[in-house]
Design an enzyme around this catalytic site. Structure first.
Site, PDB file in Angstrom:
ATOM      1  CB  CYS A 181     -15.650  -1.608  10.285  1.00 27.93           C
ATOM      2  SG  CYS A 181     -14.296  -0.681  10.267  1.00 27.93           S
ATOM      3  N   GLY A 182     -15.182  -2.134   7.833  1.00 31.36           N
ATOM      4  CA  GLY A 182     -14.380  -1.843   6.372  1.00 31.36           C
ATOM      5  C   GLY A 182     -13.138  -1.435   6.313  1.00 31.36           C
TER       6      GLY A 182
END
Length: 266
Positions: free
Chosen positions: A225-226
């Protein structure tokens, strides 16, 4: 219990269990100053991440994790329920950290604090507290964590499926990344399942609905993800419907997107 989540009704029924510890987990201090009665504060960013790592929210050293757990009075036999104030957001990360450190008796409270309040259960003001030192020990499980080198190797090997939990516009590079200095796009060969698609009203969708969205795979599953937080939401969704081996790419796009030597797609 095999499932990684428990309901508010289950927690209310078992709340007097002397081995049960409830953890109020967060990345940034929530605006709410109340918590489930008897909960203990689990500050992921400051106490349960490697604060010396320039990447955000990365996994801490096992002994540092264990020391922080002991300070919260957590023992090796503790049954841990983790929750957050948003329903489902940071609690899956806390669940995964315990799994990485070899603690099996941990569950996420489905719906978190909002669902607890909806059901009319008691809360209390969050206050500084101290506990008798626990005996928690970490038994690090390296197979649950992946490095950028392993992710790079998998692009060609295709031995595992990489799932990206970011929003679709970020995955396709149609919007700027929220962190300065990162390219836009995604890791080659990854698929996009935004974590928001797996939740409704702060709770996981029923298993039958999750199966339709996730389409069970026959490969090991990797998640990104981030910064490695919402990837854990996707991991738990797959955990609800499949037994595939699963791991988190802890550096996630914050690491990948700033390394100009690594391939990417839009």
């Amino acid at each position: 219990m095999k499932d990684p989540i428990v309901s508010v009704a289950w927690l209310q029924k078992n709340i007097q269990d002397p081995e049960l510890i409830i953890l109020d987990t967060f990345i940034d201090m929530p605006s709410e100053d109340h918590q489930i009665k008897g909960a203990r504060t689990f500050d992921i960013k400051n106490n349960f991440s490697d604060t010396n790592n320039p990447l955000p929210n990365t996994i801490p050293d096992p002994e540092a994790f264990a020391t922080a757990c002991r300070a919260l009075g957590i023992n090796n036999n503790s049954k841990i329920v983790v929750y957050d104030t948003k329903g489902i957001y940071s609690s899956p990360r806390a669940w995964w950290l315990f799994k990485v450190m070899g603690h099996e008796k941990v569950w996420v409270l489905d719906g978190g604090l909002p669902e607890w309040l909806n059901e009319g259960h008691p809360t209390e003001k969050r206050e500084p507290q101290s506990y008798s030192i626990g005996n928690f020990t970490a038994n690090f499980q390296p197979q649950l964590v992946k490095t950028k080198e392993q992710i790079l190797e998998n692009i060609d090997a295709k031995e595992a499926l990489l799932v990206d939990a970011r929003s679709t516009d970020r995955f396709h590079g149609e919007t700027e990344e929220p962190r300065v200095g990162l390219r836009s796009g995604h890791i080659p060969g990854s698929i996009n399942i935004p974590f928001t698609q797996l939740l409704k009203d702060g709770k996981y969708l029923p298993k039958e609905e999750l199966k339709k969205i996730l389409q069970p795979q026959d490969k090991p599953l990797l998640f990104t993800c981030g910064s490695g937080v919402t990837a854990c939401i996707d991991l738990i969704a797959y955990e609800l419907i499949s037994d595939n081996p699963k791991a988190i790419y802890d550096g996630s796009w914050t690491e990948w997107g700033q390394d100009l030597n690594l391939p990417f797609e839009k």
